[in-house]
Design a protein around this motif. Structure first.
Motif, PDB file in Angstrom:
ATOM      1  N   VAL A 122     152.928  14.742 -26.921  1.00  0.00           N
ATOM      2  CA  VAL A 122     151.971  13.763 -26.388  1.00  0.00           C
ATOM      3  C   VAL A 122     151.203  14.424 -25.245  1.00  0.00           C
ATOM      4  CG1 VAL A 122     151.643  11.550 -25.224  1.00  0.00           C
ATOM      5  CG2 VAL A 122     153.391  11.771 -27.015  1.00  0.00           C
ATOM      6  N   LEU A 123     149.888  14.415 -25.353  1.00  0.00           N
ATOM      7  CA  LEU A 123     149.000  14.937 -24.310  1.00  0.00           C
ATOM      8  C   LEU A 123     148.619  13.825 -23.342  1.00  0.00           C
ATOM      9  CD1 LEU A 123     146.299  16.988 -26.264  1.00  0.00           C
ATOM     10  CD2 LEU A 123     147.756  17.906 -24.462  1.00  0.00           C
ATOM     11  N   VAL A 124     148.360  14.197 -22.096  1.00  0.00           N
ATOM     12  CA  VAL A 124     147.762  13.281 -21.126  1.00  0.00           C
ATOM     13  C   VAL A 124     146.427  13.888 -20.715  1.00  0.00           C
ATOM     14  CG1 VAL A 124     147.964  12.169 -18.878  1.00  0.00           C
ATOM     15  CG2 VAL A 124     149.998  12.476 -20.308  1.00  0.00           C
ATOM     16  N   VAL A 125     145.342  13.161 -20.962  1.00  0.00           N
ATOM     17  CA  VAL A 125     144.003  13.696 -20.719  1.00  0.00           C
ATOM     18  C   VAL A 125     143.200  12.728 -19.858  1.00  0.00           C
ATOM     19  CG1 VAL A 125     143.945  15.018 -22.876  1.00  0.00           C
ATOM     20  CG2 VAL A 125     143.129  12.647 -22.847  1.00  0.00           C
ATOM     21  N   ARG A 126     142.185  13.263 -19.197  1.00  0.00           N
ATOM     22  CA  ARG A 126     141.349  12.415 -18.342  1.00  0.00           C
ATOM     23  C   ARG A 126     139.991  12.158 -19.013  1.00  0.00           C
ATOM     24  NH1 ARG A 126     138.003  12.156 -13.884  1.00  0.00           N
ATOM     25  NH2 ARG A 126     138.648  10.612 -12.319  1.00  0.00           N
ATOM     26  N   HIS A 127     140.049  11.769 -20.259  1.00  0.00           N
ATOM     27  CA  HIS A 127     138.849  11.308 -20.954  1.00  0.00           C
ATOM     28  C   HIS A 127     139.246  10.188 -21.915  1.00  0.00           C
ATOM     29  CE1 HIS A 127     140.122  14.886 -23.525  1.00  0.00           C
ATOM     30  NE2 HIS A 127     140.320  13.856 -24.324  1.00  0.00           N
ATOM     31  N   LYS A 128     138.244   9.551 -22.493  1.00  0.00           N
ATOM     32  CA  LYS A 128     138.520   8.429 -23.381  1.00  0.00           C
ATOM     33  C   LYS A 128     139.055   8.937 -24.714  1.00  0.00           C
ATOM     34  CE  LYS A 128     135.416   4.926 -21.494  1.00  0.00           C
ATOM     35  NZ  LYS A 128     134.393   3.918 -21.805  1.00  0.00           N
ATOM     36  N   VAL A 188     148.112  10.939 -27.724  1.00  0.00           N
ATOM     37  CA  VAL A 188     147.271  11.237 -26.568  1.00  0.00           C
ATOM     38  C   VAL A 188     147.193   9.991 -25.686  1.00  0.00           C
ATOM     39  CG1 VAL A 188     145.065  12.108 -25.736  1.00  0.00           C
ATOM     40  CG2 VAL A 188     145.862  12.779 -27.997  1.00  0.00           C
ATOM     41  N   ILE A 189     147.453  10.177 -24.393  1.00  0.00           N
ATOM     42  CA  ILE A 189     147.262   9.123 -23.395  1.00  0.00           C
ATOM     43  C   ILE A 189     145.985   9.460 -22.648  1.00  0.00           C
ATOM     44  CG2 ILE A 189     148.196   8.017 -21.329  1.00  0.00           C
ATOM     45  CD1 ILE A 189     151.006   8.837 -22.316  1.00  0.00           C
ATOM     46  N   GLY A 190     145.001   8.562 -22.697  1.00  0.00           N
ATOM     47  CA  GLY A 190     143.682   8.855 -22.146  1.00  0.00           C
ATOM     48  C   GLY A 190     143.504   8.408 -20.716  1.00  0.00           C
ATOM     49  N   VAL A 191     142.251   8.387 -20.291  1.00  0.00           N
ATOM     50  CA  VAL A 191     141.933   8.079 -18.903  1.00  0.00           C
ATOM     51  C   VAL A 191     142.351   6.655 -18.528  1.00  0.00           C
ATOM     52  CG1 VAL A 191     139.560   7.325 -19.403  1.00  0.00           C
ATOM     53  CG2 VAL A 191     140.115   8.265 -17.151  1.00  0.00           C
ATOM     54  N   GLU A 192     142.365   5.732 -19.495  1.00  0.00           N
ATOM     55  CA  GLU A 192     142.760   4.361 -19.193  1.00  0.00           C
ATOM     56  C   GLU A 192     144.257   4.246 -18.950  1.00  0.00           C
ATOM     57  OE1 GLU A 192     141.351   5.357 -21.988  1.00  0.00           O
ATOM     58  OE2 GLU A 192     139.402   4.388 -22.251  1.00  0.00           O
ATOM     59  N   ALA A 193     145.036   5.180 -19.514  1.00  0.00           N
ATOM     60  CA  ALA A 193     146.488   5.241 -19.312  1.00  0.00           C
ATOM     61  C   ALA A 193     147.168   3.906 -19.608  1.00  0.00           C
ATOM     62  CB  ALA A 193     146.813   5.709 -17.892  1.00  0.00           C
TER      63      ALA A 193
END
Length: 544
Positions: A122-128, A188-193
């Motif tokens: 699982v990735l954590v990213v700072r985009h949608k 993937v966990i995005g910017v909204e988290a």
């Protein structure tokens, strides 16, 4: 291959020449450009986002969640991750996967999730990672597992190819150490988290029906060959060629020097177009400029691009910043005119709408005004500033119409303004002054909304690019701030609102207002210049 090349996930989306230089011992002392301040800030923001999400997961998952310490060497972290996997730990944060020397891989992942007898990444990213719609498979952060994933009625997957390729990289590392789950999926966990968006890495959703697995394997094998040849001092498998990525690449000073020395055709046409030129035997700007019209069909470019490329080469040789495509330039004008420029902070929101009013007097003071929130984004105060902008703007438009006057508004590249107008109307629907989405769509689809970028693109050839900062100087406009630019404005914004935990810097707020004012004055200057006789001094294409 214990002492051989080992590559991380980033190589599959990286320029092949960059991969060569990063692995060539002879390139270690070559000059490199400093990291752009905006890029550096985005990296820091992404790291902070990952830390925040890790804290959120720790609180939600409790004793099932274990973090691999960031202290120690890479090998120590690899051993800690391997021990946690062998122990059957359900959630492993900050995992450093055991290196795969036979496959030439190494890598880390934000979260490993136990699934069956193995693990999925699982990735954590700072985009949608998703857009409004339906069909995405999501799981709550309280149970971030494939088993908990369900079709989401409110989200559809946003295409993020890089995320999927990074997930496959970790999948291959898990396979190499015998810890891969049966199902090749990744989250993937995005910017909204707020959820995990799950991807089936076997889905044939790549061009030609390829999967993320097959796309990754082909790309990684190629980059591994490039890196291995570079490390061995063999004949390079990748030569420099200018592409979009060059703009922010640390190796650009080295590549630019080589390209200019041989006057490479990619200095004028980039990417696949440059490859097509070379395949047709046209390798330099000089050869392109001299290419006769009857040979253009040999170059496999889209219709019209071959002739444009020849003209761009001629302009480049003469060091011309612009060339007119048409004899007479034209920009739609009106009695009442407003130049608009929006400032946003990444995907967090739009904090400023700046306007320059000019034209016929309708009882509003001409000149600059800004509608802004200095509450750190995301914030509901963004709704207030957008509503004030939209109310003023539409009332101005209504006044012009009531007096029988024409009205037009201008921006430079409407994609950004359109995105945030529509997004603001959707996100803040029902709040005071927020228009219905249909009203926004009606306006941006009308001939009263003029994209000046399109006017420049259609009427000029631009050897050095079409950006506002590139074009405006030809019209005689210059920014007051020598550091004016989108990347720097991100850093100024952080200071202006105190995002880093310090007190807000009021001078940076003034700087941002001045920068925004200069942007709208730049579009005002360009369109006035394009509809004056001064622009006729720009060389005409047929005269080259």
């Amino acid at each position: 291959m214990d002492d051989g090349v080992q590559l991380d996930a980033g190589v599959v989306t990286r320029c092949r020449r960059r991969v060569h230089l990063e692995n060539d011992p002879a390139a270690r002392d070559l000059p490199k450009a400093p990291m752009d301040a905006g890029v550096e800030q985005r990296i820091a923001d992404a790291a902070e986002h990952r830390r925040a999400v890790a804290g959120q997961l720790a609180a939600l998952l409790g004793e099932q969640w274990v973090a691999v310490s960031r202290e120690g060497t890479r090998r120590e972290r690899e051993r800690a991750t391997a021990e946690a996997m062998r122990a059957g730990t359900r959630f492993i944060s900050g995992a450093q996967l055991p290196a795969d020397p036979d496959g030439g891989r190494l890598g880390a992942i934000d979260l490993l999730v136990r699934s069956g007898v193995g693990y999925v990444p699982v990735l954590v990213v700072r985009h949608k990672t998703a857009d409004p719609g339906n069909g995405a498979r999501t799981a709550p952060l309280s149970d971030p597992t494939p088993a908990a994933a369900r079709p989401d009625p409110d989200r559809k997957v946003r295409s993020q190819p890089r995320d999927q390729l990074r997930l496959v990289h970790v999948r291959r590392l898990l396979e190499a150490c015998g810890m891969a789950a049966d199902d090749p999926v990744g989250g993937v966990i995005g910017v909204e988290a707020d959820v995990v968006v799950w991807h089936d890495l076997r889905a044939p959703n790549w061009p030609g029906g390829r999967t993320a697995l097959t796309e990754y394997d082909a790309r990684f094998a190629d980059r591994l060959d490039v890196a291995t040849a570079a490390a061995a001092g063999a004949e390079p498998l990748a030569q420099p060629s200018r592409i979009t990525e060059c703009k922010g690449c640390p190796w650009w000073p080295t590549c630019e020097t080589e390209l200019r020395e041989r006057r490479d055709v990619s200095l004028v046409v980039r990417g696949e177009e440059a490859t097509a030129m070379r395949d047709a035997g046209v390798g330099t700007v000089d050869e392109l400029a001299a290419l006769p019209a009857e040979r253009l069909p040999e170059v496999q470019l889209s219709p019209g691009r071959g002739a444009d490329a020849v003209l761009l080469a001629k302009a480049w040789l003469r060091e011309l910043p612009l060339v007119r495509r048409v004899r007479r330039l034209a920009v739609p004008r009106a009695d009442v005119e407003v130049d608009v420029d929006m400032e946003s902070y990444a995907d967090s929101g739009a904090y400023m709408w700046g306007c320059w009013l000019s034209g016929t007097d309708i009882g509003e003071a001409p000149g600059y005004r800004a509608f802004v929130t200095w509450d750190p984004l995301p914030s509901d105060d963004e709704a207030r500033s957008f509503a004030e902008f939209w109310t003023w703007f539409t009332e101005l438009r209504a006044k012009a119409h009531a007096r029988g006057l024409t009205f037009r508004a201008y921006c430079y590249n409407e994609l950004a303004e359109n995105r945030w107008m529509l997004s603001s109307a959707e996100r803040f629907a029902g709040k005071p002054g927020i228009p219905e989405v249909a009203r926004v769509r009606e306006f941006i689809g009308s001939d009263e909304w003029v994209d000046l970028f399109a006017a420049v693109r259609d009427q000029f050839l631009c050897p050095h690019g079409k950006g506002l900062k590139v074009i405006a100087p030809s019209a005689g406009f210059h920014w007051r701030d020598d550091e004016a630019g989108g990347e720097n404005s991100m850093r100024w914004y952080r200071d202006a609102v105190g995002l880093d935990g310090y007190a807000p810097v009021l001078s940076q707020r003034r700087r941002l207002l001045e920068y925004n004012e200069d942007d709208v004055r730049a579009t005002w200057t360009i369109r006035r210049w394009m509809t004056s006789t001064a622009a006729e001094q720009v060389p005409y294409a047929e005269d080259l």
